[in-house]
Scaffold this motif. Structure first.
Motif, mmCIF file in Angstrom:
data_model
loop_
_atom_site.group_PDB
_atom_site.id
_atom_site.type_symbol
_atom_site.label_atom_id
_atom_site.label_comp_id
_atom_site.label_asym_id
_atom_site.label_seq_id
_atom_site.Cartn_x
_atom_site.Cartn_y
_atom_site.Cartn_z
ATOM 1 N N UNK A 48 -6.730 -4.171 6.697
ATOM 2 C CA UNK A 48 -6.598 -2.726 6.532
ATOM 3 C C UNK A 48 -7.876 -2.048 7.009
ATOM 4 N N UNK A 49 -7.804 -1.063 7.921
ATOM 5 C CA UNK A 49 -9.013 -0.385 8.403
ATOM 6 C C UNK A 49 -9.677 0.410 7.286
ATOM 7 N N UNK A 50 -10.951 0.694 7.451
ATOM 8 C CA UNK A 50 -11.688 1.446 6.433
ATOM 9 C C UNK A 50 -11.184 2.882 6.335
ATOM 10 N N UNK A 51 -10.891 3.516 7.449
ATOM 11 C CA UNK A 51 -10.386 4.897 7.428
ATOM 12 C C UNK A 51 -8.855 4.924 7.480
ATOM 13 N N UNK A 52 -8.262 4.116 6.636
ATOM 14 C CA UNK A 52 -6.798 3.974 6.664
ATOM 15 C C UNK A 52 -6.081 5.272 6.320
ATOM 16 N N UNK A 53 -6.690 6.101 5.458
ATOM 17 C CA UNK A 53 -5.991 7.322 5.052
ATOM 18 C C UNK A 53 -5.812 8.277 6.231
ATOM 19 N N UNK A 54 -6.909 8.525 6.947
ATOM 20 C CA UNK A 54 -6.817 9.436 8.083
ATOM 21 C C UNK A 54 -5.907 8.874 9.173
ATOM 22 N N UNK A 55 -6.000 7.570 9.387
ATOM 23 C CA UNK A 55 -5.127 6.957 10.394
ATOM 24 C C UNK A 55 -3.656 7.032 9.983
ATOM 25 N N UNK A 56 -3.383 6.811 8.685
ATOM 26 C CA UNK A 56 -1.997 6.891 8.209
ATOM 27 C C UNK A 56 -1.458 8.308 8.344
ATOM 28 N N UNK A 57 -2.298 9.296 7.982
ATOM 29 C CA UNK A 57 -1.857 10.684 8.122
ATOM 30 C C UNK A 57 -1.573 11.023 9.579
ATOM 31 N N UNK A 58 -2.445 10.579 10.470
ATOM 32 C CA UNK A 58 -2.213 10.835 11.895
ATOM 33 C C UNK A 58 -0.933 10.154 12.375
#
Length: 666
Positions: free
Chosen positions: A545-555
């Motif tokens: 899981x990437x560290x910036x998963x939230x921003x990537x998931x939202x995108x």
């Protein structure tokens, strides 16, 4: 009741309008026929009445124009052309989907299927139905919302005589219960037999507006139906006597042992047969056609034997061809398109109309007594005919049953368009096949990118190579969104409501909600399948899981949902699935470079410290980290693809609202 005033279609370049100042009335409790040859303007008249074509004039359905009726399908049942619907949808699924659109209980679908005789075919696909079954389904769609008025364009076209009689019986039953029926036909005998009132069109104008009895008396030629085993001999004798007496008699040999004689009487023909010892099985008055040029019935090969032609008749009138709906007494058998008659026939002195035998006399109404039912088929041996010189009529068959009335709530329900959209999307396998193709393509692309290398993990999990404008999941979501409106225009399932796809905001909202849920599910499944396949092939290294998963998931989810919405809106505006998908692809291909070019200019200020200023504006910290989600959304929009997609969606929404308001103003 239908009242049409001054219906006129728009002019076509240098040609006159197809319909010019057509006015007539169709009363409640009556069956009205709109009669005319091909090209007379019948279909254009109906389209003008139903506001499907631009023109001039007014049409009132029980005192209100169609655009003033909140739910048109509950007032007017329409059958125009072929039954609209996706060929892969089942008969029952199609009707249940229309039930959801009209706001009637789903059990109504089974009720109308039973009435029209399609219960055994309820699981058949629409694309496999024959012409007769297609007409039955069309009538079921028209009766689905229990409308007061039925408007049908040539409903008996392509039907066998038995199916045509059944259809006219259904229309008669609807009128008997107080409804209004208007249908078009090009066959004069069908209009005289099945209707109470006949409106005749010629070259787009009303040339006659008559009761059926007056129409049959003034515009249809009477003829004598003769059946004898000595057809050729009797035809030759009748023609010879006509030439000798200098009378205009036309004898039409219809094949088998049947003749139709124009310009003579039962008495003259009977005396000729008696003098020459010819056995006659039938000798009866019939309603004929509209004279020379009326046109033959397809599939009937006729032979004409002439007497002396009437004055003014040219070579074109030398053949008198029987119009469709030829009378078939009880016991008639059809084989290979020809009529083979048995020996049981009504005797002379009776009038044969359709398949019912009624006494000839002044009480007949257009070839039908007051108690007779059009399309009723008497059973063999029911006692019809003439006995001892007295004319005896056969008892009419009962009217076909209609679906029971339904009580529909007039208040609009926000869930009705949502139910319709769910049934529309789940009724065929296109969506499921598209989703399966997206998952397989995405998994294979992810494996290929991992093998090649040099692909960031985020793009690897999304199976989005830099060479492609969009990942497979986004393209699939855009295609499913485009199908949501594209299939409506290609197979207009909502034609029962207004004849076309209505631009209602409730319907648009339902499509956007279903498209968003479908896109989210597709995006989530794509990530899961790609991660699982990468784990099976290459191990755990590529599935962390990437560290910036939230921003990537939202995108990621915003991209897929945005593509789905772009497909829905573009297909709704341009009325095409291809246009909807093209609008989705145009975002990264055309709009993104334009946005990047704008953003590459010199920047004086940057949006630094946005989260802190958001907390200052709202005076307190949002619960559950709400400012985090807002910040993520702003960052997504700030990206080139996100900004381009947001810009495209805004433009499409404005265009859709503009077209909706314009259609309502019209």
């Amino acid at each position: 009741m239908i009242q049409a005033f001054g219906l006129t279609s728009n002019s076509r370049k240098d040609l006159p309008p197809a319909v010019d100042d057509v006015s007539f009335e169709a009363r409640a409790g009556h069956v009205t026929a709109l009669l005319g040859a091909t090209g007379a303007g019948k279909t254009t008249t109906l389209r003008l009445m139903l506001e499907l074509q631009q023109g001039r004039g007014l049409t009132y359905f029980r005192g209100r124009p169609l655009h003033r009726i909140a739910h048109p399908s509950r007032e007017v049942g329409v059958l125009m052309g072929d039954v609209p619907g996706h060929p892969a949808r089942t008969v029952r699924g199609h009707l249940r989907m229309l039930c959801a659109a009209a706001g009637v209980p789903v059990r109504r679908a089974d009720e109308v299927l039973e009435v029209v005789g399609l219960v055994s075919l309820r699981d058949e696909r629409l694309g496999t139905l024959s012409r007769g079954m297609d007409r039955r389904l069309g009538l079921a769609c028209a009766l689905l919302s229990d409308p007061h008025t039925l408007v049908l364009d040539n409903p008996a076209d392509g039907l066998s005589p038995r199916e045509g009689h059944w259809l006219h019986g259904m229309l008669r039953a609807h009128a008997t219960q107080g409804g209004t029926v208007l249908f078009t036909t090009s066959e004069p005998k069908e209009a005289a037999r099945a209707a109470d009132h006949v409106v005749t069109l010629d070259q787009g104008r009303v040339v006659a507006d008559q009761a059926a009895a007056e129409f049959a008396r003034t515009r249809l030629r009477p003829r004598i139906a003769v059946r004898t085993p000595h057809v050729a001999r009797l035809a030759a004798l009748l023609a010879k006597e006509a030439r000798t007496a200098h009378r205009s008699v036309e004898v039409v040999r219809e094949g088998g042992n049947r003749l139709s004689v124009y310009g003579s009487t039962c008495a003259d023909i009977g005396e000729t047969a008696f003098r020459h010892g010819i056995l006659v099985h039938q000798l009866a008055d019939e309603i004929g056609d509209m004279g020379p040029g009326a046109g033959p019935f397809p599939g009937e090969a006729l032979e004409a034997v002439q007497g002396v032609p009437a004055a003014g008749e040219g070579p074109e009138s030398s053949e008198i061809l029987d119009a469709p709906g030829a009378v078939e007494p009880a016991g008639t058998e059809r084989s290979s398109g020809r009529v083979e008659l048995d020996q049981s026939a009504p005797q002379s002195g009776s009038r044969v109309c359709g398949d019912a035998v009624v006494p000839a006399g002044p009480d007949t109404h257009g070839g039908r007594t007051a108690h007779d039912v059009p399309g009723a088929r008497p059973a063999a041996g029911s006692g019809g005919g003439v006995q001892g010189g007295a004319t005896v009529s056969r008892p009419p068959a009962p009217l076909p049953p209609l679906p029971p009335p339904i009580s529909v709530r007039s208040a609009p329900s926000p869930l009705r368009p949502l139910r319709y959209e769910l049934r529309r999307a789940a009724g065929i396998g296109t969506g499921f096949l598209t989703a399966a193709a997206v998952l397989v393509t995405s998994a294979l692309t992810a494996v290929f990118l991992a093998r090649v290398g040099h692909t960031p993990q985020a793009r690897l999990l999304a199976a989005w190579p830099r060479e492609l404008p969009l990942p497979p999941a986004a393209l699939g979501a855009g295609l499913l969104g485009a199908l949501a409106f594209g299939d409506e225009f290609r197979h207009p399932a909502l034609a029962a409501d207004r004849g076309t796809v209505p631009r209602r905001l409730g319907l648009l909202t339902a499509k956007l909600v279903v498209a968003a849920v479908t896109a989210l599910a597709l995006a989530f499944l794509t990530l899961g399948c790609d991660a699982e396949v990468l784990y099976l092939v290459y191990g755990r290294e590529l599935t962390e899981v990437p560290a910036d998963w939230f921003l990537l998931s939202a995108s990621w989810f915003g991209l897929v949902v945005g593509c789905a919405w772009a497909g829905v809106l573009a297909a709704g505006i341009f009325r095409s699935t291809t246009a909807g998908l093209a609008a989705v692809v145009a975002v990264p291909v055309l709009v993104v470079p334009l946005v990047q070019k704008v953003l590459q200019g010199a920047s004086v200020r940057a949006a630094v410290g946005l989260p802190a200023r958001l907390r200052e504006v709202f005076l307190s910290q949002w619960p559950f980290g709400g400012e985090r989600y807002l910040t993520g959304a702003v960052r997504v929009i700030a990206q080139p693809v996100g900004g381009a997609l947001t810009l495209s969606l805004t433009a499409l929404v404005c265009a859709y609202l503009f077209t909706t308001l314009r259609s309502r103003v019209r």
